[in-house]
Design an enzyme around this catalytic site. Structure first.
Site, short mmCIF file in Angstrom:
data_model
loop_
_atom_site.label_atom_id
_atom_site.label_comp_id
_atom_site.label_asym_id
_atom_site.label_seq_id
_atom_site.Cartn_x
_atom_site.Cartn_y
_atom_site.Cartn_z
N LYS A 65 6.40 4.91 4.63
CA LYS A 65 6.34 6.13 3.81
C LYS A 65 5.78 7.34 4.56
O LYS A 65 6.25 8.46 4.38
CB LYS A 65 5.49 5.88 2.56
CG LYS A 65 6.13 4.95 1.55
CD LYS A 65 5.27 4.86 0.30
CE LYS A 65 5.70 3.72 -0.59
NZ LYS A 65 4.97 3.67 -1.86
N ASP A 102 6.14 8.13 -6.76
CA ASP A 102 5.17 7.08 -7.13
C ASP A 102 4.19 7.56 -8.20
O ASP A 102 3.93 6.86 -9.18
CB ASP A 102 4.38 6.62 -5.89
CG ASP A 102 5.21 5.73 -4.98
OD1 ASP A 102 6.12 5.05 -5.47
OD2 ASP A 102 4.92 5.73 -3.76
N GLY A 126 -10.10 3.24 -4.73
CA GLY A 126 -9.31 3.29 -3.50
C GLY A 126 -9.03 4.71 -3.09
O GLY A 126 -8.99 5.63 -3.92
N ALA A 130 -1.83 5.01 -1.66
CA ALA A 130 -1.47 4.87 -3.08
C ALA A 130 -2.31 5.82 -3.94
O ALA A 130 -1.80 6.44 -4.89
CB ALA A 130 -1.66 3.43 -3.52
#
Ligand code: ATR
Length: 273
Positions: A65, A102, A126, A130
């Site tokens: 990505k 996403d 996190g 992501a």
């Protein structure tokens, strides 16, 4: 026939061909959707060859990505913010447009589960790729607060600083987190190793919503843990997978497929219902 595919490594178990084939059938679009697993240092060449040979668009997944971000001709604003590209479209004027669906997929899935984001206190676990992809779409929903916690605290701080122009986002160390939160989103890859982010059980309460971006054929380690500590609403990332795909399909074909039935069929295919 128009050709699409997903690039990844490994990608053999990807559900994207299954999902996009169902979308195409549902919307009566003539297309085929396949898989490509180039060696890690051969992605750029494989991407070029695919489009040279008439490909119309592709998805890009782990580990390509960030590289895709550097290879396209133009970036959508949300891809620019995410620093990564998961969807590429060849436009009518021959430009390779990089997009990132996403975060939109995550927000759409949260909404489909009835989770209210406006005025809510969100804890994002996190600070990797992501998390970065999720931040702008989450902040666009106007939460009252979005706290990022990460094992490596400085990465959470950097991310909060990068996105603070978009809303009330801050970084906190795991051990300093002060609840109550309305929603916890696990964007860490801890579940992949069956590990847990070091979250205090006291942060879990019966009205909290728990979202794990990971999914599997049984509860992820994080979802099991949250249930054990009293969480009643838990969601895994399977819905996000389908929603980000629907968003990509819309970018390519200009028509939005329905996701409910496709998610049900995917669950049946995976043997989880
Ligand atoms: P992705 O693109 O999936 O976000 P990544 O960029 O490698 O993958 O980021 C993985 C994230 O999961 C990071 O935030 C990582 O924390 P660190 O920045 O401290 O490495 C987090 N992570 C991975 N394993 C973890 C674990 N066992 N406990 C807590 N956090 C973990």
């Amino acid at each position: 026939m128009d050709r699409y595919l997903v690039f990844g490594h490994p990608v053999r178990h990807s559900k994207s061909p299954f999902i996009h084939t169902l979308f195409a059938r549902q919307t009566q679009q003539e297309l085929e959707y396949g898989l490509a697993e180039p060696a890690v240092d051969e992605f750029a060449q494989a991407l070029r060859t695919f489009f040279d040979q008439g490909g119309k668009g592709c998805n890009v997944t782990v580990p390509f990505k960030e590289q895709a971000f550097t290879l396209v001709d133009r970036l959508s604003p949300r891809a620019k913010r995410a620093g990564a590209v998961n969807t590429i479209k060849l436009t009518d004027d021959g430009v390779l447009l990089g997009d990132n669906t996403d975060g939109a997929g995550l927000v759409a899935d949260l909404k489909s589960h009835g989770v209210t984001l406006a005025d809510s206190r969100i804890l994002l676990l996190g600070a990797g790729g992501a998390a970065r992809g999720a931040l702008a779409p989450l902040l666009a929903e106007l939460p009252s607060e979005l706290v990022i916690a990460n094992r490596t605290y400085t990465k959470a701080q950097q991310l909060a600083a990068e996105f603070c122009d978009l809303g009330p986002v801050t970084a906190q160390a795991y051990e300093q987190l002060a609840g109550p939160f309305d929603l916890v989103i696990n964007s860490t890859s801890a579940s992949l190793q069956g590990e847990l982010p070091p979250l205090a059980p006291a942060l879990i309460h019966t009205d909290i919503a728990i979202y794990d971006m990971m999914y599997g054929t049984s509860d992820t380690a994080f979802i099991s843990w949250a249930k054990q500590h009293g969480a009643r609403q838990t969601m895994d990332g399977l819905g996000m997978l389908v929603e980000q795909a629907a968003e990509a399909f819309t970018v390519w074909r200009g028509i939005r497929p329905g996701t409910k039935q496709v998610l049900r069929e995917l669950k049946r295919n995976l043997g989880v219902i």
